[in-house]
Design a protein around this motif. Structure first.
Motif, mmCIF file in Angstrom:
data_model
loop_
_atom_site.group_PDB
_atom_site.id
_atom_site.type_symbol
_atom_site.label_atom_id
_atom_site.label_comp_id
_atom_site.label_asym_id
_atom_site.label_seq_id
_atom_site.Cartn_x
_atom_site.Cartn_y
_atom_site.Cartn_z
ATOM 1 N N UNK A 2 0.834 -1.201 0.000
ATOM 2 C CA UNK A 2 0.000 0.000 0.000
ATOM 3 C C UNK A 2 0.868 1.249 0.000
ATOM 4 N N UNK A 3 0.381 2.269 -0.684
ATOM 5 C CA UNK A 3 1.066 3.560 -0.656
ATOM 6 C C UNK A 3 0.961 4.147 0.758
ATOM 7 N N UNK A 4 2.094 4.454 1.349
ATOM 8 C CA UNK A 4 2.131 5.024 2.695
ATOM 9 C C UNK A 4 3.501 5.608 2.961
ATOM 10 N N UNK A 5 3.744 6.064 4.201
ATOM 11 C CA UNK A 5 5.027 6.678 4.532
ATOM 12 C C UNK A 5 6.196 5.755 4.198
ATOM 13 N N UNK A 6 7.292 6.327 3.721
ATOM 14 C CA UNK A 6 8.529 5.608 3.418
ATOM 15 C C UNK A 6 8.422 4.656 2.228
ATOM 16 N N UNK A 7 7.429 4.911 1.368
ATOM 17 C CA UNK A 7 7.343 4.194 0.096
ATOM 18 C C UNK A 7 7.854 5.107 -1.007
ATOM 19 N N UNK A 8 8.409 4.495 -2.048
ATOM 20 C CA UNK A 8 8.648 5.236 -3.282
ATOM 21 C C UNK A 8 7.542 4.830 -4.257
ATOM 22 N N UNK A 9 6.816 5.837 -4.732
ATOM 23 C CA UNK A 9 5.653 5.612 -5.582
ATOM 24 C C UNK A 9 5.955 6.165 -6.965
ATOM 25 N N UNK A 10 5.626 5.391 -8.005
ATOM 26 C CA UNK A 10 5.783 5.861 -9.384
ATOM 27 C C UNK A 10 4.401 6.009 -9.995
ATOM 28 N N UNK A 11 4.127 7.193 -10.539
ATOM 29 C CA UNK A 11 2.801 7.441 -11.109
ATOM 30 C C UNK A 11 2.904 8.028 -12.513
ATOM 31 N N UNK A 12 1.925 7.635 -13.323
ATOM 32 C CA UNK A 12 1.663 8.335 -14.571
ATOM 33 C C UNK A 12 0.536 9.310 -14.279
ATOM 34 N N UNK A 13 0.635 10.533 -14.788
ATOM 35 C CA UNK A 13 -0.418 11.498 -14.491
ATOM 36 C C UNK A 13 -0.574 12.504 -15.614
ATOM 37 N N UNK A 14 -1.758 13.071 -15.671
ATOM 38 C CA UNK A 14 -2.028 14.225 -16.520
ATOM 39 C C UNK A 14 -2.667 15.272 -15.626
#
Ligand code: ZN
Length: 153
Positions: A2-14
């Motif tokens: 799950x996305x939460x503190x101390x995660x590295x998250x990669x997103x595609x966005x517009x």
């Protein structure tokens, strides 16, 4: 995970504004990676992504308060046209760096009159409601080095 503190998250966005103009977009095949909980992205988007997993999509509207803040009138100034170098053609939309007691800031020319030029040091997206649409590409644990640095590598 799950996305939460101390995660590295990669997103595609517009990112679009209220009238549907695209203001920003992650390049094809190059998701934006950030360290969650380290103020790497605007608070409203971080809040929206919390608890999601890789593959989840998002479509969220974010108020200025949760994005780049309100547009502050005291950050708008008028300066004499003569304070610009003579060989520079000053035009609305032009950006330049100005030195301030708090370090360099990017300011934008918003109005050019005969004698005076209006400049605005607000973030270009200040005061704007933002719409983010996209997808979470990946979520992983941050490395110790990333946590030490406060950003994703
Ligand atoms: Zn680093």
């Amino acid at each position: 995970m799950l996305v939460g503190p101390n995660c590295v998250v990669s997103i595609y966005y517009t990112l679009t504004n209220d009238t549907g103009d695209v203001m920003d977009k992650s390049p094809e095949g190059q998701p934006l990676s950030y360290l969650h909980g380290a103020a790497g992205i605007i608070p409203g988007l971080e809040k929206e992504l919390t608890g999601k997993v890789a593959g989840d999509e998002f479509n969220v509207t974010i108020t200025p308060e949760e994005a780049y803040g309100r547009h502050q009138q005291e950050m708008v100034q008028q300066v004499p046209r003569s304070s610009f170098p003579g060989d520079v053609e000053v035009q609305p939309g032009m950006q330049f760096n100005a030195q301030t007691p708090n370090g360099p800031v990017t300011v934008m020319v918003t109005l050019v009159e005969e004698e005076m030029v209006t400049i605005d040091a607000n973030h270009p997206l200040a005061g704007k409601t933002l719409h983010f649409e996209g997808k979470i590409d990946a979520v992983r644990e941050a490395t110790q080095e990333e946590l030490d640095h406060g950003h994703a590598h």
